[in-house]
Design an enzyme around this catalytic site. Structure first.
Site, PDB file in Angstrom:
ATOM      1  N   HIS A  40       4.262   1.317  -8.098  1.00  0.00           N
ATOM      2  CA  HIS A  40       3.208   0.298  -7.978  1.00  0.00           C
ATOM      3  C   HIS A  40       2.271   0.343  -9.190  1.00  0.00           C
ATOM      4  CE1 HIS A  40       3.922   1.221  -3.529  1.00  0.00           C
ATOM      5  NE2 HIS A  40       4.142  -0.077  -3.565  1.00  0.00           N
ATOM      6  N   GLY A  79       0.799  -1.221   0.000  1.00  0.00           N
ATOM      7  CA  GLY A  79       0.000   0.000   0.000  1.00  0.00           C
ATOM      8  C   GLY A  79       0.830   1.269   0.000  1.00  0.00           C
ATOM      9  N   ARG A  86       8.634   4.506   1.484  1.00  0.00           N
ATOM     10  CA  ARG A  86       9.474   4.997   2.585  1.00  0.00           C
ATOM     11  C   ARG A  86      10.074   6.372   2.300  1.00  0.00           C
ATOM     12  NH1 ARG A  86      10.709  -0.856   3.376  1.00  0.00           N
ATOM     13  NH2 ARG A  86       9.956  -1.354   5.453  1.00  0.00           N
ATOM     14  N   GLY A  96       8.614  -5.445  -8.798  1.00  0.00           N
ATOM     15  CA  GLY A  96       9.460  -4.348  -9.248  1.00  0.00           C
ATOM     16  C   GLY A  96      10.936  -4.679  -9.074  1.00  0.00           C
TER      17      GLY A  96
HETATM   18  P1  AMP Z   1       5.876  -2.597  -1.675  1.00  0.00           P
HETATM   19  O1  AMP Z   1       4.534  -1.971  -1.515  1.00  0.00           O
HETATM   20  O2  AMP Z   1       7.009  -1.702  -1.326  1.00  0.00           O
HETATM   21  O3  AMP Z   1       5.964  -3.969  -1.038  1.00  0.00           O
HETATM   22  O4  AMP Z   1       6.050  -2.853  -3.237  1.00  0.00           O
HETATM   23  C1  AMP Z   1       5.121  -3.611  -3.952  1.00  0.00           C
HETATM   24  C2  AMP Z   1       5.702  -3.940  -5.311  1.00  0.00           C
HETATM   25  O5  AMP Z   1       5.974  -2.713  -6.000  1.00  0.00           O
HETATM   26  C3  AMP Z   1       7.029  -4.699  -5.221  1.00  0.00           C
HETATM   27  O6  AMP Z   1       7.082  -5.666  -6.261  1.00  0.00           O
HETATM   28  C4  AMP Z   1       8.036  -3.609  -5.438  1.00  0.00           C
HETATM   29  O7  AMP Z   1       9.261  -4.068  -5.961  1.00  0.00           O
HETATM   30  C5  AMP Z   1       7.327  -2.734  -6.430  1.00  0.00           C
HETATM   31  N1  AMP Z   1       7.890  -1.388  -6.419  1.00  0.00           N
HETATM   32  C6  AMP Z   1       8.135  -0.607  -5.339  1.00  0.00           C
HETATM   33  N2  AMP Z   1       8.727   0.547  -5.718  1.00  0.00           N
HETATM   34  C7  AMP Z   1       8.879   0.481  -7.059  1.00  0.00           C
HETATM   35  C8  AMP Z   1       9.427   1.356  -8.038  1.00  0.00           C
HETATM   36  N3  AMP Z   1       9.954   2.533  -7.712  1.00  0.00           N
HETATM   37  N4  AMP Z   1       9.407   0.973  -9.339  1.00  0.00           N
HETATM   38  C9  AMP Z   1       8.877  -0.238  -9.682  1.00  0.00           C
HETATM   39  N5  AMP Z   1       8.338  -1.101  -8.811  1.00  0.00           N
HETATM   40  C10 AMP Z   1       8.338  -0.752  -7.517  1.00  0.00           C
END
Ligand code: AMP
Length: 288
Positions: free
Chosen positions: A33, A27, A183, A143
């Site tokens: 995302h 989230g 973050r 990502g």
């Molecule tokens: P998170 O909410 O941080 O667990 O991320 C969810 C998904 O979004 C994961 O597969 C991450 O690697 C991807 N993600 C987070 N930040 C980025 C970004 N800047 N570019 C591409 N994908 C991202």
């Protein structure tokens, strides 16, 4: 768009959907995302997203309780992006009383992020396996930003024969190069101003590689020297590693993974870059 807090509801929605693309998230969504959602939308008949801040992947002194959340905004963004359903479980839905399972994916989880965050990837692997079993997607989108997570998930699917195709999409960056991350919202204005040094350090190492440098230690030193120019940046690790095993390299190879974690105060940022296979142009790499 259906917002589904229970596993039973997701199972019902899954039966109705055809080929399903799935984007697991914690989230507080940003353009990174949403790029995964767009890709899933383009490639799959239906798209599911999960929003779950997974407690088991946070260490005892990490930011679980203050991890940023904005469910209303997230749901609005996902509705606008054409998502079919969103799984929004409470922790007890995923970890009912008596839950004890934990998946250890081995050596690739003990280095880099795993060395700094013991238990992190057991939490990730276990929740991803559960989410895959709950949602049963045809494809799942991750990502490149979280490069080690991608390695762990690819191995999870391979080693446990999970019938999901894992797609890794490029890192989405701010205009100044900072990799988008939930973050980043923790950063003070001063820290935010210096945060682009992370990607600049990775890029400096790539420039050395492009100029013919093949000594991995020279690249690590160049990255550290670059980080040292930022007053508020405190490197946790810098790495030049094999992209599959994540073992540190002596001699840099094409396709090597450059990665680092850098602290700005209490906030820990990670980023990475994959060295392109020559003679392809620079941005032929995964993390362009
Ligand atoms: P998170 O909410 O941080 O667990 O991320 C969810 C998904 O979004 C994961 O597969 C991450 O690697 C991807 N993600 C987070 N930040 C980025 C970004 N800047 N570019 C591409 N994908 C991202």
């Amino acid at each position: 768009m259906d917002v589904l807090p229970t596993i039973a509801q997701v199972r019902q929605a899954r039966r109705r959907a055809g080929p399903l693309g799935f984007v697991p998230t914690m989230g507080f969504l940003h353009a990174g995302h949403l790029s995964l959602v767009e890709r899933a939308r383009a490639e799959c008949g239906a798209v599911a997203v999960s929003i779950f801040v997974n407690p088991t992947q946070f260490g005892p002194n990490e930011d679980l309780s203050r991890y940023p959340r904005d469910m209303e905004r997230d749901l609005r963004l996902l509705r606008d992006a054409g998502v079919d359903f969103v799984f929004t479980p409470q922790p007890a839905e995923i970890y009912p009383q008596g839950f004890e399972a934990s998946i250890d994916m081995g050596a690739v989880t003990r280095v880099l992020e795993g060395a700094s965050r013991p238990g992190h990837f057991a939490g990730v692997a276990t929740v991803v396996a559960k989410l895959f079993n709950i949602v049963q997607p045809s494809r799942a989108y991750f990502g490149q930003k979280d490069a080690q997570q991608c390695v762990v998930v690819r191995r999870l699917v391979r080693d446990l024969d999970i019938p999901v195709e894992v797609i890794v999409a490029p890192t989405v960056r701010e205009a100044d190069g900072l990799a988008m991350s939930s973050r980043n919202s923790y950063l003070t204005p001063d820290q935010r101003a210096e945060a682009p040094v992370v990607y600049q350090a990775l890029s400096a190492a790539r420039t050395l590689f492009d100029a013919g440098e093949r000594d991995a230690q020279a690249l690590r030193h160049a990255m550290l020297a670059h980080i040292a120019t930022a007053r508020l940046a405190d490197p946790d690790y810098v790495s030049v590693a094999d992209p599959q095993t994540l073992a540190e390299l002596d001699t840099v190879e094409e396709g090597a993974l450059l990665s680092m974690a850098v602290r700005f105060g209490k906030t820990r940022l990670i980023d990475n870059l994959v060295l392109p296979p020559s003679p392809e142009p620079r941005n032929g790499g995964l993390s362009a």
